[in-house]
Design a protein around this motif. Sequence first.
Motif, mmCIF file in Angstrom:
data_model
loop_
_atom_site.group_PDB
_atom_site.id
_atom_site.type_symbol
_atom_site.label_atom_id
_atom_site.label_comp_id
_atom_site.label_asym_id
_atom_site.label_seq_id
_atom_site.Cartn_x
_atom_site.Cartn_y
_atom_site.Cartn_z
ATOM 1 N N GLU A 100 40.882 55.304 48.803
ATOM 2 C CA GLU A 100 39.493 54.880 48.923
ATOM 3 C C GLU A 100 39.165 54.814 50.415
ATOM 4 O O GLU A 100 40.019 54.513 51.243
ATOM 5 N N LEU A 160 44.123 56.447 45.286
ATOM 6 C CA LEU A 160 43.445 56.978 44.106
ATOM 7 C C LEU A 160 44.226 58.108 43.456
ATOM 8 O O LEU A 160 44.058 58.385 42.278
ATOM 9 N N SER A 170 32.641 60.373 45.050
ATOM 10 C CA SER A 170 33.367 59.320 45.763
ATOM 11 C C SER A 170 33.746 59.765 47.162
ATOM 12 O O SER A 170 34.220 60.883 47.369
ATOM 13 N N VAL A 202 36.238 59.470 50.128
ATOM 14 C CA VAL A 202 37.661 59.121 50.199
ATOM 15 C C VAL A 202 38.241 59.441 51.572
ATOM 16 O O VAL A 202 37.644 60.169 52.356
#
Length: 375
Positions: free
Chosen positions: A161, A147, A110, A112
């Motif tokens: 995010e 998150l 992910s 971020v």
Amino acid sequence: MVAPTIQAVLAAAASFVVVNLILATILIICKGNSDRRRNNRSVSPSRAQNLENPKPENGISISESASFDPTLNRVSMQELVDVTRNFSPELIIGDGSFGLVYKARLYSGSVVALKKLSADAFQGLREFRAEMETLGKIRHPHIVRMLGYCATGSDRVLIYEFIEKGSLDQWLYDMSSEEDCSGGVELGLPISWNNRMKIIRGVANGLAYMHNLDTPIIHRDIKASNVLLDADFGAHIADFGLARRIEGSHTHVSTQVAGTMGYMPPEYIYGATMATVAGDVYSFGVLMLEIVVGRRPSFPFPGEDGKEVRLVEWINNMIEKNRYMEMVDASICKEELNESVVVEIFKFGTKCANENWKIRPTMREVIEELDKIII
Ligand SMILES: Nc1ncnc2c1ncn2[C@@H]1O[C@H](COP(=O)(O)OP(=O)(O)OP(=O)(O)O)[C@@H](O)[C@H]1O
Ligand SMILES: *[C@@H]1O[C@H](CO)[C@@H](O)[C@H](O)[C@H]1NC(C)=O
Ligand SMILES: *[C@@H]1O[C@H](CO)[C@@H](O)[C@H](O)[C@H]1NC(C)=O
Ligand SMILES: [Mg+2]
């Protein structure tokens, strides 16, 4: 000074556990560990109680991390240090009043945004944790997802995010270099009228959602740099660092006002100490006008008679003289504009940014009204 490392494993019913006590300031390990796989939220109230008294005065500090997203359940400070190459300046994407913002890709893949708070940005760990828990629960298409976070000693890193187009602020001011809507600009095109309307609606939706929670959340610092844009110009409201919950009059939680000049409602400037939802509506109104005009509300500029005026005052003067169209950002294509819509937008924007909070609509009413105005 060497303090013993104490392993404390605190179990909690449906939850998550944390780890280490630390050696002076050098060895900093922050390990987060979500041992019940199928748990949406990793911080439980019982664990929070157990950690109630971190005793920094003994030279012992507590490290912990929490994730509010199932895909992120093992993030640790060590990982954050690794993926940012020890918070390398090359990865900095922003610099705000709370600290620097980095872009990184976690082990999970992910992408971020990491906000590394400066040491004095937040109070105690307990207050910080309570706040993060509230924010971690918020899930809304127009609100930037938090998150998780990592805290070690006085270091606090918030994990958000990543929103790809960055802040509205940059799009309004850094990129639109020419007063020309036909393209040929190096960095990016100016935002079209339709996309501006989409952004205004997105922000209105996100704010209405926060204001209508069982325990409403006031943002308190709505402004262009706190609106992030995704690939389709969808708006995501960022930065709840200043937000506090209102819990009736008997609250012991600080609800001090805070904000940015130009967006701050007059009642905050002249005495009010409690932030209100109507205060957010004012800032929203200013933002809405700013988006249409393409001028920063925080900088006064010379008005008609050479006297310095702020954005809202200038707009009110122009409205009195019926000079609507010339206020619109010159980088928007004229063909895109419908005069009656422009007029309504200005009138409604100034209603939201009315000096008198009693005249301002609620965010729910804002959404209804925008649905009528925008075609
Ligand atoms: N989740 C994110 N995704 C993409 N970019 C982000 C994200 N969070 C922050 N940024 C970038 O980092 C910049 C700085 O953000 P930051 O919130 O620290 O400062 P600010 O909004 O300018 O001021 P303030 O500290 O008063 O909120 C933003 O303007 C944006 O460009
Ligand atoms: C997580 O939350 C969602 C909605 O809040 C729910 O549908 C889902 O069952 C939850 N998952 C677990 C593992 O509790
Ligand atoms: C402008 O919008 C209004 C609706 O708000 C519509 O009735 C009118 O036809 C539009 N004018 C033009 C020129 O498109
Ligand atoms: Mg911000």
